[in-house]
Write a protein that holds these residues in place. Structure first.
Motif, mmCIF file in Angstrom:
data_model
loop_
_atom_site.group_PDB
_atom_site.id
_atom_site.type_symbol
_atom_site.label_atom_id
_atom_site.label_comp_id
_atom_site.label_asym_id
_atom_site.label_seq_id
_atom_site.Cartn_x
_atom_site.Cartn_y
_atom_site.Cartn_z
ATOM 1 N N ILE A 208 -60.420 -4.252 33.138
ATOM 2 C CA ILE A 208 -60.018 -2.942 32.607
ATOM 3 C C ILE A 208 -60.569 -1.829 33.484
ATOM 4 O O ILE A 208 -59.854 -0.890 33.853
ATOM 5 N N GLY A 209 -61.848 -1.914 33.850
ATOM 6 C CA GLY A 209 -62.460 -0.872 34.672
ATOM 7 C C GLY A 209 -61.822 -0.761 36.038
ATOM 8 O O GLY A 209 -61.511 0.346 36.507
ATOM 9 N N PHE A 210 -61.614 -1.890 36.709
ATOM 10 C CA PHE A 210 -60.966 -1.879 38.024
ATOM 11 C C PHE A 210 -59.552 -1.305 37.925
ATOM 12 O O PHE A 210 -59.111 -0.533 38.786
ATOM 13 N N SER A 211 -58.832 -1.708 36.874
ATOM 14 C CA SER A 211 -57.456 -1.228 36.699
ATOM 15 C C SER A 211 -57.419 0.283 36.540
ATOM 16 O O SER A 211 -56.573 0.970 37.134
ATOM 17 N N MET A 212 -58.325 0.817 35.739
ATOM 18 C CA MET A 212 -58.379 2.263 35.559
ATOM 19 C C MET A 212 -58.679 2.974 36.871
ATOM 20 O O MET A 212 -58.091 4.013 37.183
ATOM 21 N N CYS A 213 -59.580 2.423 37.659
ATOM 22 C CA CYS A 213 -59.932 3.036 38.949
ATOM 23 C C CYS A 213 -58.737 3.038 39.900
ATOM 24 O O CYS A 213 -58.447 4.049 40.553
ATOM 25 N N VAL A 214 -58.047 1.902 39.979
ATOM 26 C CA VAL A 214 -56.916 1.801 40.897
ATOM 27 C C VAL A 214 -55.773 2.712 40.460
ATOM 28 O O VAL A 214 -55.148 3.400 41.291
ATOM 29 N N LEU A 215 -55.486 2.750 39.166
ATOM 30 C CA LEU A 215 -54.417 3.622 38.676
ATOM 31 C C LEU A 215 -54.793 5.090 38.855
ATOM 32 O O LEU A 215 -53.933 5.926 39.187
#
Length: 250
Positions: free
Chosen positions: A127-134
């Motif tokens: 979830i954290g990585f996804s938020m950063c990439v988006l």
């Protein structure tokens, strides 16, 4: 077509300051299809313009097979029965690709730290990585994102500046989630922006029945606003609730 007749003639721009990429792609495709390519270079602007005028075409490269003009790279793909990409067509690839990669990154990080790819921490990192990439995608062009965001986000419609704040808030929450730090800050941010986003998407898509583009990967994408957009926001909400309920895991 017999092997001796598998001949193609290609005219493409090859200049000191510019080599046409579609010419290279056309040559590669012809060779992969088993054609011997008679590769003609157009080395000056005058030569290119003269070629276009002679054959009454507007673009290069141009491919000829058996003395018949096939056309440019897209025409060549159609000639071979291959799919031609429509730059305006709706696609989920811009959002599915980051999710797939961040899932792999989360599992890799989990394996490096815990020796296993399937851990609770891997889910949190995902979830954290996804938020950063988006967020990174949105931050490439905040102005464009904010403009597309205004089409459906309920809060942004009332307070336009929210559209400019959103990518930064998403990035901050994502980074803190990855670090497992300042849960008292990251969880409320994720809960707020995810909650508002989920309600906004649900209203626009399932109540108002509007066909819109999602700003989740920036303001220049052709990702349809819908189930995946709603899921993205619900993931943030779920992560925020998890963090608040299980702070010891972070």
């Amino acid at each position: 077509m017999s092997a001796e007749n598998r001949q193609a003639v290609l005219y493409r721009m090859v200049m000191p300051q510019h080599v046409c990429p579609y010419g290279l792609k056309a040559r590669d495709l012809l060779r992969r299809k088993g054609y011997a390519v008679d590769d003609h270079w157009l080395t000056t602007r005058a030569e290119t313009d003269a070629f276009k005028a002679e054959h009454e075409v507007k673009t290069t490269p141009q491919v000829f097979i058996g003395g018949v003009r096939i056309g440019g790279y897209d025409d060549l793909r159609r000639h071979f029965g291959l799919k031609v990409r429509d730059p305006k067509a709706a696609t989920y690839t811009p959002v599915l690709a980051p999710f797939a990669l961040t899932a792999l990154m989360a599992m890799a990080a989990s394996y490096a730290v815990n020796g296993s790819v399937f851990t609770i921490r891997a889910g949190e990192w995902f979830i954290g990585f996804s938020m950063c990439v988006l967020a990174m995608q949105k931050l490439r062009d905040v102005e464009s994102f904010a403009t597309m965001f205004l089409n459906y986000d309920l809060l942004a419609k009332r307070w336009v500046r929210y559209g400019y704040i959103y990518p930064f808030a998403e990035a901050v929450a994502g980074v803190l989630m990855v670090a497992g730090a300042l849960t008292w800050l990251s969880a409320p941010i994720a809960l707020f922006i995810g909650g508002v986003g989920a309600v906004s998407v649900f209203k626009a898509v399932y109540i108002d029945k509007r066909e819109l583009k999602c700003a989740c990967v920036g303001g220049d994408s052709n990702v349809p606003l819908g189930f995946i957009s709603l899921t993205e926001n619900l993931m943030m909400v779920a992560m925020a609730v998890w963090m608040l309920a299980m702070p010891h895991s972070l």
